[in-house]
Design an enzyme around this catalytic site. Structure first.
Site, PDB file in Angstrom:
ATOM      1  N   GLY A 275       2.722   2.135  10.833  1.00  0.00           N
ATOM      2  CA  GLY A 275       3.740   3.171  10.668  1.00  0.00           C
ATOM      3  C   GLY A 275       4.493   3.504  11.942  1.00  0.00           C
ATOM      4  O   GLY A 275       5.192   4.516  12.012  1.00  0.00           O
TER       5      GLY A 275
ATOM      6  N   GLU B 245      -6.548   4.909   8.095  1.00  0.00           N
ATOM      7  CA  GLU B 245      -6.261   6.322   7.794  1.00  0.00           C
ATOM      8  C   GLU B 245      -7.453   6.985   7.119  1.00  0.00           C
ATOM      9  O   GLU B 245      -7.689   8.176   7.305  1.00  0.00           O
ATOM     10  CB  GLU B 245      -4.982   6.414   6.932  1.00  0.00           C
ATOM     11  CG  GLU B 245      -3.746   6.113   7.782  1.00  0.00           C
ATOM     12  CD  GLU B 245      -2.555   5.569   7.025  1.00  0.00           C
ATOM     13  OE1 GLU B 245      -2.546   5.615   5.781  1.00  0.00           O
ATOM     14  OE2 GLU B 245      -1.619   5.083   7.709  1.00  0.00           O
TER      15      GLU B 245
ATOM     16  N   ASN C 117       0.875  -1.178   0.000  1.00  0.00           N
ATOM     17  CA  ASN C 117       0.000   0.000   0.000  1.00  0.00           C
ATOM     18  C   ASN C 117       0.911   1.227   0.000  1.00  0.00           C
ATOM     19  O   ASN C 117       1.518   1.547   1.019  1.00  0.00           O
ATOM     20  CB  ASN C 117      -0.880  -0.047   1.255  1.00  0.00           C
ATOM     21  CG  ASN C 117      -1.639   1.242   1.496  1.00  0.00           C
ATOM     22  OD1 ASN C 117      -1.725   2.103   0.610  1.00  0.00           O
ATOM     23  ND2 ASN C 117      -2.190   1.393   2.696  1.00  0.00           N
ATOM     24  N   TRP C 118       0.990   1.873  -1.161  1.00  0.00           N
ATOM     25  CA  TRP C 118       1.926   3.002  -1.284  1.00  0.00           C
ATOM     26  C   TRP C 118       1.395   4.289  -0.635  1.00  0.00           C
ATOM     27  O   TRP C 118       2.094   5.279  -0.564  1.00  0.00           O
ATOM     28  CB  TRP C 118       2.262   3.244  -2.760  1.00  0.00           C
ATOM     29  CG  TRP C 118       3.316   2.303  -3.274  1.00  0.00           C
ATOM     30  CD1 TRP C 118       3.886   1.274  -2.595  1.00  0.00           C
ATOM     31  CD2 TRP C 118       3.933   2.319  -4.580  1.00  0.00           C
ATOM     32  NE1 TRP C 118       4.824   0.651  -3.388  1.00  0.00           N
ATOM     33  CE2 TRP C 118       4.873   1.263  -4.607  1.00  0.00           C
ATOM     34  CE3 TRP C 118       3.771   3.125  -5.716  1.00  0.00           C
ATOM     35  CZ2 TRP C 118       5.659   1.006  -5.729  1.00  0.00           C
ATOM     36  CZ3 TRP C 118       4.548   2.850  -6.841  1.00  0.00           C
ATOM     37  CH2 TRP C 118       5.484   1.811  -6.841  1.00  0.00           C
ATOM     38  N   LYS C 119       0.145   4.268  -0.202  1.00  0.00           N
ATOM     39  CA  LYS C 119      -0.449   5.463   0.431  1.00  0.00           C
ATOM     40  C   LYS C 119      -0.223   6.692  -0.456  1.00  0.00           C
ATOM     41  O   LYS C 119      -0.238   6.561  -1.679  1.00  0.00           O
ATOM     42  CB  LYS C 119       0.115   5.635   1.847  1.00  0.00           C
ATOM     43  CG  LYS C 119      -0.024   4.361   2.669  1.00  0.00           C
ATOM     44  CD  LYS C 119       0.232   4.543   4.136  1.00  0.00           C
ATOM     45  CE  LYS C 119       0.004   3.224   4.853  1.00  0.00           C
ATOM     46  NZ  LYS C 119       0.145   3.313   6.287  1.00  0.00           N
TER      47      LYS C 119
ATOM     48  N   GLU D 299      -5.353  -4.808  10.750  1.00  0.00           N
ATOM     49  CA  GLU D 299      -4.291  -3.826  10.960  1.00  0.00           C
ATOM     50  C   GLU D 299      -4.555  -3.072  12.266  1.00  0.00           C
ATOM     51  O   GLU D 299      -5.336  -2.107  12.279  1.00  0.00           O
ATOM     52  CB  GLU D 299      -4.272  -2.813   9.811  1.00  0.00           C
ATOM     53  CG  GLU D 299      -4.019  -3.430   8.459  1.00  0.00           C
ATOM     54  CD  GLU D 299      -3.428  -2.418   7.486  1.00  0.00           C
ATOM     55  OE1 GLU D 299      -2.355  -2.706   6.957  1.00  0.00           O
ATOM     56  OE2 GLU D 299      -4.009  -1.347   7.281  1.00  0.00           O
TER      57      GLU D 299
ATOM     58  N   GLY E  97       2.821  -1.151   4.268  1.00  0.00           N
ATOM     59  CA  GLY E  97       2.890   0.261   3.905  1.00  0.00           C
ATOM     60  C   GLY E  97       4.320   0.668   3.620  1.00  0.00           C
ATOM     61  O   GLY E  97       4.866   0.429   2.538  1.00  0.00           O
ATOM     62  N   GLY E  98       4.971   1.265   4.608  1.00  0.00           N
ATOM     63  CA  GLY E  98       6.305   1.849   4.425  1.00  0.00           C
ATOM     64  C   GLY E  98       7.305   0.932   3.747  1.00  0.00           C
ATOM     65  O   GLY E  98       8.059   1.366   2.862  1.00  0.00           O
TER      66      GLY E  98
ATOM     67  N   HIS F 226      -9.409   1.493   5.163  1.00  0.00           N
ATOM     68  CA  HIS F 226      -8.109   1.643   5.840  1.00  0.00           C
ATOM     69  C   HIS F 226      -8.281   2.599   7.017  1.00  0.00           C
ATOM     70  O   HIS F 226      -9.031   3.575   6.933  1.00  0.00           O
ATOM     71  CB  HIS F 226      -7.062   2.175   4.861  1.00  0.00           C
ATOM     72  CG  HIS F 226      -5.680   2.107   5.434  1.00  0.00           C
ATOM     73  ND1 HIS F 226      -5.225   3.032   6.343  1.00  0.00           N
ATOM     74  CD2 HIS F 226      -4.684   1.212   5.265  1.00  0.00           C
ATOM     75  CE1 HIS F 226      -3.986   2.697   6.702  1.00  0.00           C
ATOM     76  NE2 HIS F 226      -3.633   1.602   6.057  1.00  0.00           N
TER      77      HIS F 226
ATOM     78  N   SER G 205       3.451  -2.219  10.329  1.00  0.00           N
ATOM     79  CA  SER G 205       4.902  -2.303  10.568  1.00  0.00           C
ATOM     80  C   SER G 205       5.513  -3.649  10.177  1.00  0.00           C
ATOM     81  O   SER G 205       6.440  -4.129  10.832  1.00  0.00           O
ATOM     82  CB  SER G 205       5.229  -1.977  12.033  1.00  0.00           C
ATOM     83  OG  SER G 205       4.906  -0.622  12.309  1.00  0.00           O
TER      84      SER G 205
END
Ligand code: PGA
Length: 254
Positions: A170, A95, A10-12, A164, A230-231, A93, A209
């Site tokens: 993150g 966010e 997930n590149w956000k 999640e 993600g990251g 998600h 994470s």
């Protein structure tokens, strides 16, 4: 259910065309790692270009609007992302739930719209730190599952759940493999109530994470069918580290 681990990046809100090189490198490497199903969810602006660059991996969106079209300035419908090359979308998600006030009911509508447009969906659920500290993690996730996961004939096979925990996203903090396993077993039970026997085949991903060095442990926890990353999905190097860990963990399991 495919029992290949499903690893989704997930590149956000990251990525311009310069990042297509990473997508290309991930796609090339995926050709050698066929034991793992790999997908990327780039920002809307890169879906079409990523689809053109990548032959093998799945490409998806990070969100869709619940309507087919209309006067919704700045929004994007499921039919639009599908037309751009997306085969699935993430919905719900944390966010989006936090930054855009998305309710369970809206998340469900979005998932239904995506499925109606012929796409698969990854529905995200997860407790906050306060809920976990109060011993309410399982009930919070159960509420989200009951109200945001789409149901109906033929729907289960289109759905993947991503667990999640909000406090792990993150932050570099993760639950223990035991806690992940316990939550995934709980989710599996709830999927049985939603879908009956078909609930056994819905994949449940862990997200929050995930890194190359903790992926093997998290992916071998009970009933973990893959990861939403993600990251660590932003460079081919770290994402491939996770994909390779998934391939190895799968070999050890089978
Ligand atoms: P993270 O994000 O891997 O950067 O924690 C996961 C996610 O939000 O899907």
């Amino acid at each position: 259910m495919s029992n290949r681990p499903y690893i989704v990046g997930n590149w956000k809100m990251h990525g311009t065309r310069a990042m297509l090189a990473e997508a290309r490198a991930i796609d090339r490497a995926a050709e050698r790692l066929l034991k793992v199903e790999v997908a990327l969810a780039p920002p809307f602006t890169l879906i079409h270009a990523t689809r053109k660059e990548a032959n093998l991996i799945g490409i998806g969106a990070q969100d869709v609007h619940s309507a087919d079209g209309g006067a919704h300035t700045g929004d994007i419908s499921a039919a639009m992302v599908k037309d751009a090359g997306a085969g699935f979308t993430i919905v719900g998600h944390s966010e989006r739930r936090a930054n855009h006030g998305e309710t369970n009911a809206l998340v469900k509508e979005k998932a239904e719209a995506a499925i109606a447009a012929g796409m698969n969906v990854i529905v995200c659920v997860g407790e906050t730190e306060e809920e976990r500290d109060a011993g309410k993690a399982e009930s919070a996730v159960a509420d989200q599952l009951a109200s945001s996961v789409p149901v109906g004939d033929g729907v289960a096979e289109k759905v993947t759940i991503a667990y999640e925990p909000v406090w792990a996203i993150g932050t570099g903090r993760t639950p223990t493999a035991e806690d992940v396993g316990a939550m995934h077993r709980h989710i599996r039970e709830k999927l049985g109530s939603l879908y009956g026997e078909e609930g056994a085949d819905v994949r449940i991903l862990y997200g929050g994470s995930v890194k190359p060095d903790n992926a093997a442990e998290l992916l071998t926890a009970d009933d973990v069918g893959g990861a939403l990353v993600g990251g660590a999905s932003l460079t081919a190097e770290s994402f491939l580290g996770i994909i390779m860990a998934a391939a190895e963990a799968h070999e050890d399991k089978s």
